[in-house]
Motif scaffolding. Structure first.
Motif, PDB file in Angstrom:
ATOM      1  N   THR A   1      37.744  39.109  39.691  1.00  0.00           N
ATOM      2  CA  THR A   1      38.361  37.793  39.501  1.00  0.00           C
ATOM      3  C   THR A   1      37.937  36.828  40.599  1.00  0.00           C
ATOM      4  O   THR A   1      37.573  35.675  40.335  1.00  0.00           O
ATOM      5  CB  THR A   1      39.895  37.930  39.487  1.00  0.00           C
ATOM      6  OG1 THR A   1      40.273  38.803  38.426  1.00  0.00           O
ATOM      7  CG2 THR A   1      40.568  36.590  39.294  1.00  0.00           C
TER       8      THR A   1
ATOM      9  N   SER B   1      45.403  41.773  44.490  1.00  0.00           N
ATOM     10  CA  SER B   1      44.779  42.000  43.194  1.00  0.00           C
ATOM     11  C   SER B   1      44.694  40.692  42.406  1.00  0.00           C
ATOM     12  O   SER B   1      44.670  39.606  42.978  1.00  0.00           O
ATOM     13  CB  SER B   1      45.552  43.070  42.421  1.00  0.00           C
ATOM     14  OG  SER B   1      44.810  43.493  41.294  1.00  0.00           O
ATOM     15  N   VAL B   2      44.683  40.826  41.066  1.00  0.00           N
ATOM     16  CA  VAL B   2      44.365  39.692  40.199  1.00  0.00           C
ATOM     17  C   VAL B   2      45.390  38.564  40.293  1.00  0.00           C
ATOM     18  O   VAL B   2      45.036  37.399  40.463  1.00  0.00           O
ATOM     19  CB  VAL B   2      44.245  40.168  38.730  1.00  0.00           C
ATOM     20  CG1 VAL B   2      44.028  38.978  37.796  1.00  0.00           C
ATOM     21  CG2 VAL B   2      43.103  41.152  38.585  1.00  0.00           C
TER      22      VAL B   2
ATOM     23  N   THR C   1      40.043  41.490  48.847  1.00  0.00           N
ATOM     24  CA  THR C   1      40.997  42.090  47.916  1.00  0.00           C
ATOM     25  C   THR C   1      40.939  43.599  48.098  1.00  0.00           C
ATOM     26  O   THR C   1      40.050  44.130  48.769  1.00  0.00           O
ATOM     27  CB  THR C   1      40.657  41.754  46.455  1.00  0.00           C
ATOM     28  OG1 THR C   1      39.357  42.255  46.150  1.00  0.00           O
ATOM     29  CG2 THR C   1      40.703  40.253  46.201  1.00  0.00           C
TER      30      THR C   1
ATOM     31  N   THR D   1      45.249  36.747  43.533  1.00  0.00           N
ATOM     32  CA  THR D   1      43.971  36.030  43.630  1.00  0.00           C
ATOM     33  C   THR D   1      44.014  34.743  42.829  1.00  0.00           C
ATOM     34  O   THR D   1      43.613  33.669  43.315  1.00  0.00           O
ATOM     35  CB  THR D   1      42.829  36.944  43.135  1.00  0.00           C
ATOM     36  OG1 THR D   1      42.735  38.069  44.009  1.00  0.00           O
ATOM     37  CG2 THR D   1      41.509  36.209  43.122  1.00  0.00           C
TER      38      THR D   1
ATOM     39  N   GLY E   1      40.711  42.630  41.173  1.00  0.00           N
ATOM     40  CA  GLY E   1      40.869  41.484  42.060  1.00  0.00           C
ATOM     41  C   GLY E   1      39.533  40.962  42.538  1.00  0.00           C
ATOM     42  O   GLY E   1      39.302  39.753  42.605  1.00  0.00           O
TER      43      GLY E   1
END
Length: 440
Positions: A98, A65-66, A90, A69, A95
């Motif tokens: 981003t 996820s974010v 992702t 990442t 994610g």
């Protein structure tokens, strides 16, 4: 559990995946309705590509996820600079958003296939990666097994494994060793993480540190910062970042206590999951707070108590506007959120007691007095009042926090050094493919 039993358990896992295939469309439909899947790209979850495969060799990098990442983006750029294309996957929508906003030229995004043999086979047959890198603790049994069968080296990057996760894997005995034994290399965040992976069967482990320490400060458009500053002039402002369910009530209670002492106080709440914004706003408004919701472009007025920033990728803005940040996921047993970004922006740090996801970082900050633990709304209000009452001490705490974390940098260079023996042959082969006109 002996090896035979371990193999039987893995076969049962694979069989369960195949048995579940007829139910997967309904499951993904349910997730789509909840805003957790992209309806236009659902085929990617079955391993079906939505893009044409580029020419040349590829490295597959997977991050959940974010946070993962953001941490690995500088590494993606370094790998592309070596002349190797990157397929970046992702699981989450956030994610993906981003990644697509940050991936350099030479890298592209797809959603990760489900951990079911047929989906993974379809994915690998199309993309044909030469190397697979998995970020932090993304460990999927069917995927790991299919990579071994396809003879694709797999490396764990920025790898971490909590005591709780390790205990769960260790209970599987030989099953865990059958999965982890073939892992080519583990680049661990800490000695403790490396030791856990080694005990599960990974033979080659190197401690390279945490890539999150080498991530640049989060971006904020200077024009947006400038537009907000007049709205906050003369007000005491603080941000509660990446909050989880159960924390907003504590934060709002602290605001209620403190606003009688500090007129004009503004609390900015940034939920970890932006989709919760309207629900949180309604709950706070029902308790008598004047709430403005960013996703609805509601303005900050003099009477606004709480600004609910339910948008993605704007923490850099709010860390620049607020001199104090409370890091969420720490008043509830989630494990805490990453404090490195606000530290890099000279923000004073507060957090709850549950910070095991970043235990080493928070320990360094707390030990040197650069951060402080709060356990409830009263404690949070007391610490905030003290910091607002002494701006000099608040600034000193923020700048000293950056010094406390300086010793942790260098993970990006160490990670690249460890990966170069695997990347250089791929880059050379990619160059030869281009010269011959092949590799597509």
């Amino acid at each position: 559990m002996d090896e035979r039993a371990g193999r039987l358990l893995l076969r049962a896992y694979h069989a369960a995946g195949y048995a579940a295939l007829p139910l997967v469309p309904a499951f993904l439909g349910w997730r789509t309705r909840r805003g957790k899947e992209d309806p236009l790209r659902r085929g990617e979850r079955f391993g079906r590509p939505s893009l044409a495969r580029p020419r040349g060799r590829l490295v597959w990098i997977h991050a959940a996820s974010v946070g993962e990442t953001n941490a690995v983006m500088p590494l993606v750029a370094r790998i592309v600079d070596e002349g190797v294309g990157v397929l970046f996957t992702t699981v989450t929508l956030t994610g993906a958003k981003t990644a697509m906003g940050k991936l350099p030229k030479g890298a592209f995004h797809q959603y990760a296939p489900l951990d079911i043999g047929a989906c993974i086979d379809r994915f690998l047959d199309n993309w044909r990666p030469d190397l697979a890198l998995f970020v932090e603790s993304e460990l999927w049994p069917a995927t790991m097994g299919r990579l071994v069968r396809a003879k694709i080296p797999q490396v764990l990057v920025n790898a971490r494994l909590s005591e709780r996760s390790f205990a769960r894997w260790e209970k599987l005995g030989e099953t865990a060793r059958l999965l982890f034994g073939p892992v080519t290399l583990c680049l661990a965040q800490s000695e403790a993480d490396g030791a856990r992976y080694h005990r599960l069967g990974v033979e080659k482990v190197t401690v390279t540190g945490n890539l999150k320490f080498d991530v640049p400060p989060p971006f904020a458009d200077p024009r947006t910062v400038a537009a907000f500053e007049p709205l906050l002039a003369g007000r005491d402002v603080w941000v509660a970042a990446s909050t989880h369910e159960g924390e907003e009530e504590v934060i709002a209670a602290a605001h209620r206590v403190l606003r009688h002492r500090r007129r004009g106080l503004l609390t900015i709440i940034v939920p970890r999951h932006p989709g919760r914004g309207p629900e949180v706003a309604a709950a706070l408004a029902a308790r008598g707070f004047a709430v403005a919701l960013r996703s609805r472009d509601e303005p900050i007025r003099p009477e606004t108590d709480i600004y609910l920033a339910d948008t993605l990728g704007e923490l850099g803005l709010f860390y620049r506007l607020a001199p104090i940040a409370f890091l969420g996921g720490s008043l509830v047993p989630h494990g805490g959120q990453n404090p490195i970004e606000p530290v890099r922006l000279d923000t004073a740090i507060l957090h709850g007691p549950h910070v095991h996801n970043f235990a080493e970082v928070y320990a360094a900050l707390d030990r040197t007095g650069r951060a402080e633990t709060v356990r409830n709304s009263e404690g949070l209000a007391t610490v905030l009042d003290a910091l607002f009452s002494d701006p000099t001490a608040m600034r000193r705490r923020a700048t000293k926090a950056a010094e406390a974390l300086a010793a942790f940098s260098g993970a990006l260079d160490a990670t690249m050094r460890a990966l170069l023996p695997y990347l250089r042959p791929i880059a050379i082969a990619s160059g030869l493919d281009a010269h011959r006109g092949g590799g597509g």
